[in-house]
Design a protein around this motif. Sequence first.
Motif, PDB file in Angstrom:
ATOM      1  N   SER A  69       0.935  -1.179   0.125  1.00  0.00           N
ATOM      2  CA  SER A  69      -0.216  -0.080  -0.162  1.00  0.00           C
ATOM      3  C   SER A  69       1.105   1.053  -0.095  1.00  0.00           C
ATOM      4  CB  SER A  69      -0.937  -0.160   1.211  1.00  0.00           C
ATOM      5  OG  SER A  69      -0.207   0.055   2.613  1.00  0.00           O
ATOM      6  N   TYR A  70       2.015   1.117   0.602  1.00  0.00           N
ATOM      7  CA  TYR A  70       2.873   2.328   0.443  1.00  0.00           C
ATOM      8  C   TYR A  70       3.539   2.487  -0.874  1.00  0.00           C
ATOM      9  CZ  TYR A  70       3.177   2.034   5.739  1.00  0.00           C
ATOM     10  OH  TYR A  70       2.678   2.138   7.154  1.00  0.00           O
ATOM     11  N   ILE A  71       3.995   1.404  -1.245  1.00  0.00           N
ATOM     12  CA  ILE A  71       4.498   1.623  -2.852  1.00  0.00           C
ATOM     13  C   ILE A  71       3.232   2.179  -3.532  1.00  0.00           C
ATOM     14  CG2 ILE A  71       5.401   0.425  -4.693  1.00  0.00           C
ATOM     15  CD1 ILE A  71       6.553  -1.399  -2.757  1.00  0.00           C
ATOM     16  N   ASP A  72       2.132   1.659  -3.517  1.00  0.00           N
ATOM     17  CA  ASP A  72       1.182   1.963  -4.535  1.00  0.00           C
ATOM     18  C   ASP A  72       0.519   3.529  -4.237  1.00  0.00           C
ATOM     19  OD1 ASP A  72       1.014  -0.480  -5.347  1.00  0.00           O
ATOM     20  OD2 ASP A  72      -0.978  -1.232  -4.153  1.00  0.00           O
ATOM     21  N   ALA A  73       0.683   3.986  -3.045  1.00  0.00           N
ATOM     22  CA  ALA A  73       0.390   5.173  -2.817  1.00  0.00           C
ATOM     23  C   ALA A  73       1.517   6.457  -2.829  1.00  0.00           C
ATOM     24  CB  ALA A  73      -0.055   5.332  -1.269  1.00  0.00           C
ATOM     25  N   ASP A  74       2.928   5.771  -3.166  1.00  0.00           N
ATOM     26  CA  ASP A  74       3.946   6.664  -3.497  1.00  0.00           C
ATOM     27  C   ASP A  74       4.198   7.463  -2.320  1.00  0.00           C
ATOM     28  OD1 ASP A  74       6.216   7.170  -5.021  1.00  0.00           O
ATOM     29  OD2 ASP A  74       5.263   9.097  -5.705  1.00  0.00           O
ATOM     30  N   ASP A  75       4.177   6.599  -0.971  1.00  0.00           N
ATOM     31  CA  ASP A  75       4.288   7.230   0.035  1.00  0.00           C
ATOM     32  C   ASP A  75       5.684   7.872   0.282  1.00  0.00           C
ATOM     33  OD1 ASP A  75       4.520   7.940   2.865  1.00  0.00           O
ATOM     34  OD2 ASP A  75       4.027   6.102   3.933  1.00  0.00           O
ATOM     35  N   GLN A  76       6.040   9.186   0.581  1.00  0.00           N
ATOM     36  CA  GLN A  76       7.340   9.909   0.613  1.00  0.00           C
ATOM     37  C   GLN A  76       7.804  10.026   2.102  1.00  0.00           C
ATOM     38  OE1 GLN A  76       9.500  10.132  -1.942  1.00  0.00           O
ATOM     39  NE2 GLN A  76       7.773   9.046  -2.980  1.00  0.00           N
ATOM     40  N   GLY A 105      11.688  17.611   4.338  1.00  0.00           N
ATOM     41  CA  GLY A 105      10.643  18.231   3.552  1.00  0.00           C
ATOM     42  C   GLY A 105       9.350  17.508   3.511  1.00  0.00           C
ATOM     43  N   VAL A 106       9.052  16.410   4.104  1.00  0.00           N
ATOM     44  CA  VAL A 106       8.191  15.519   4.015  1.00  0.00           C
ATOM     45  C   VAL A 106       7.868  14.824   5.323  1.00  0.00           C
ATOM     46  CG1 VAL A 106       8.584  14.462   1.635  1.00  0.00           C
ATOM     47  CG2 VAL A 106       9.690  13.290   3.444  1.00  0.00           C
ATOM     48  N   PRO A 107       6.745  14.516   5.632  1.00  0.00           N
ATOM     49  CA  PRO A 107       6.530  13.714   6.933  1.00  0.00           C
ATOM     50  C   PRO A 107       7.486  12.696   7.124  1.00  0.00           C
ATOM     51  CG  PRO A 107       4.696  13.992   5.627  1.00  0.00           C
ATOM     52  CD  PRO A 107       5.426  14.018   4.778  1.00  0.00           C
ATOM     53  N   ILE A 108       7.725  12.472   8.625  1.00  0.00           N
ATOM     54  CA  ILE A 108       8.510  11.533   9.220  1.00  0.00           C
ATOM     55  C   ILE A 108       7.641  10.555  10.029  1.00  0.00           C
ATOM     56  CG2 ILE A 108      10.702  12.951   9.069  1.00  0.00           C
ATOM     57  CD1 ILE A 108      10.656  12.743  12.245  1.00  0.00           C
ATOM     58  N   TYR A 109       8.201   9.052  10.109  1.00  0.00           N
ATOM     59  CA  TYR A 109       7.605   8.178  10.816  1.00  0.00           C
ATOM     60  C   TYR A 109       8.536   8.039  11.693  1.00  0.00           C
ATOM     61  CZ  TYR A 109       5.872   3.839  12.446  1.00  0.00           C
ATOM     62  OH  TYR A 109       5.319   2.952  13.422  1.00  0.00           O
ATOM     63  N   LEU A 110       8.389   8.135  12.953  1.00  0.00           N
ATOM     64  CA  LEU A 110       9.426   8.114  14.213  1.00  0.00           C
ATOM     65  C   LEU A 110       9.565   6.666  14.652  1.00  0.00           C
ATOM     66  CD1 LEU A 110      11.546   9.939  15.478  1.00  0.00           C
ATOM     67  CD2 LEU A 110       9.924  10.380  17.242  1.00  0.00           C
ATOM     68  N   ILE A 111      10.556   5.955  14.704  1.00  0.00           N
ATOM     69  CA  ILE A 111      10.788   4.904  15.417  1.00  0.00           C
ATOM     70  C   ILE A 111      11.825   5.203  16.448  1.00  0.00           C
ATOM     71  CG2 ILE A 111      11.568   2.396  15.171  1.00  0.00           C
ATOM     72  CD1 ILE A 111      11.467   2.710  12.077  1.00  0.00           C
ATOM     73  N   GLU A 112      11.154   4.972  17.763  1.00  0.00           N
ATOM     74  CA  GLU A 112      11.740   5.300  18.780  1.00  0.00           C
ATOM     75  C   GLU A 112      12.681   4.008  19.704  1.00  0.00           C
ATOM     76  OE1 GLU A 112       9.382   7.773  21.538  1.00  0.00           O
ATOM     77  OE2 GLU A 112       8.207   8.282  19.998  1.00  0.00           O
ATOM     78  N   ARG A 113      13.590   4.180  19.927  1.00  0.00           N
ATOM     79  CA  ARG A 113      14.358   2.920  20.775  1.00  0.00           C
ATOM     80  C   ARG A 113      15.097   3.518  22.019  1.00  0.00           C
ATOM     81  NH1 ARG A 113      17.434   0.625  15.582  1.00  0.00           N
ATOM     82  NH2 ARG A 113      15.736  -0.852  14.720  1.00  0.00           N
ATOM     83  N   VAL A 114      15.074   2.873  22.972  1.00  0.00           N
ATOM     84  CA  VAL A 114      15.751   3.181  24.131  1.00  0.00           C
ATOM     85  C   VAL A 114      16.888   2.404  24.615  1.00  0.00           C
ATOM     86  CG1 VAL A 114      15.535   3.458  26.811  1.00  0.00           C
ATOM     87  CG2 VAL A 114      13.707   4.052  25.251  1.00  0.00           C
ATOM     88  N   ASP A 115      18.302   2.965  24.553  1.00  0.00           N
ATOM     89  CA  ASP A 115      19.164   2.199  25.035  1.00  0.00           C
ATOM     90  C   ASP A 115      20.121   2.822  26.022  1.00  0.00           C
ATOM     91  OD1 ASP A 115      21.782   0.646  25.029  1.00  0.00           O
ATOM     92  OD2 ASP A 115      22.039   1.086  22.987  1.00  0.00           O
ATOM     93  N   PRO A 116      20.191   2.454  27.312  1.00  0.00           N
ATOM     94  CA  PRO A 116      20.781   2.941  28.323  1.00  0.00           C
ATOM     95  C   PRO A 116      22.182   3.273  28.125  1.00  0.00           C
ATOM     96  CG  PRO A 116      19.186   1.565  29.109  1.00  0.00           C
ATOM     97  CD  PRO A 116      19.456   1.405  27.746  1.00  0.00           C
ATOM     98  N   LYS A 117      22.932   2.143  27.218  1.00  0.00           N
ATOM     99  CA  LYS A 117      24.123   2.116  27.089  1.00  0.00           C
ATOM    100  C   LYS A 117      24.862   3.379  26.504  1.00  0.00           C
ATOM    101  CE  LYS A 117      23.851  -2.126  25.715  1.00  0.00           C
ATOM    102  NZ  LYS A 117      23.963  -3.204  24.725  1.00  0.00           N
ATOM    103  N   ILE A 118      23.863   4.226  25.723  1.00  0.00           N
ATOM    104  CA  ILE A 118      24.386   5.203  25.121  1.00  0.00           C
ATOM    105  C   ILE A 118      24.544   6.575  25.973  1.00  0.00           C
ATOM    106  CG2 ILE A 118      23.295   4.758  22.789  1.00  0.00           C
ATOM    107  CD1 ILE A 118      21.505   7.273  23.260  1.00  0.00           C
ATOM    108  N   ILE A 119      24.300   6.222  27.125  1.00  0.00           N
ATOM    109  CA  ILE A 119      24.465   7.289  28.418  1.00  0.00           C
ATOM    110  C   ILE A 119      23.494   8.444  28.395  1.00  0.00           C
ATOM    111  CG2 ILE A 119      26.046   8.329  29.901  1.00  0.00           C
ATOM    112  CD1 ILE A 119      28.430   6.670  28.804  1.00  0.00           C
ATOM    113  N   GLY A 120      23.605   9.242  27.407  1.00  0.00           N
ATOM    114  CA  GLY A 120      22.742  10.432  27.038  1.00  0.00           C
ATOM    115  C   GLY A 120      22.799  10.810  25.659  1.00  0.00           C
ATOM    116  N   GLY A 121      22.142  11.926  25.309  1.00  0.00           N
ATOM    117  CA  GLY A 121      22.338  12.612  23.931  1.00  0.00           C
ATOM    118  C   GLY A 121      21.327  11.778  22.972  1.00  0.00           C
TER     119      GLY A 121
END
Length: 155
Positions: A69-76, A105-121
């Motif tokens: 459906s994403y391909i058919d809709a040419d989802d950017q 310049g287009v909407p984003i789909y945000l995928i969130e991950r939590v990894d305490p090993k990165i300490i911060g940032g």
Amino acid sequence: MTTRKDQDKVEAYARALLEAARQEGRANADLVQVNHALKFTPEVLETLTAMRASGDTELFDEVAERYKSYIDADDQTVSVTITTSVPLDDKLRAKVMDMGKDFFGVPIYLIERVDPKIIGGVVLEARGHRYDASVRAQLANIRKTLASAYIGSED
């Protein structure tokens, strides 16, 4: 009937496949691969492996349909993965979404991950690029700089 949580997983998996395929200019080719499993690219294999590891194999058909459906809709829409040491709050999530939309310049789909090993940032990944602004990366750079300064110093 799938649950809302399963629908969110279907969305994330299908977008991961689409973003990987776009990087190589082969979105339609990957759809054929998903449907027929004749030849898997590393990205498709990684996504399917992640689905299996998460016990989500029953979602394969739905992911393939959503992908089509994403391909058919040419989802950017651009998929952006953000890794933080703690979960994002609503205010920061909205700010990241706005900044991503402005940047790409287009909407984003945000995928969130939590990894305490990165300490911060944060670590951002989008369109095949990785931007590492984590404390862990900064500490590694400091360690590298200090090591080279010590080795190269004259006493």
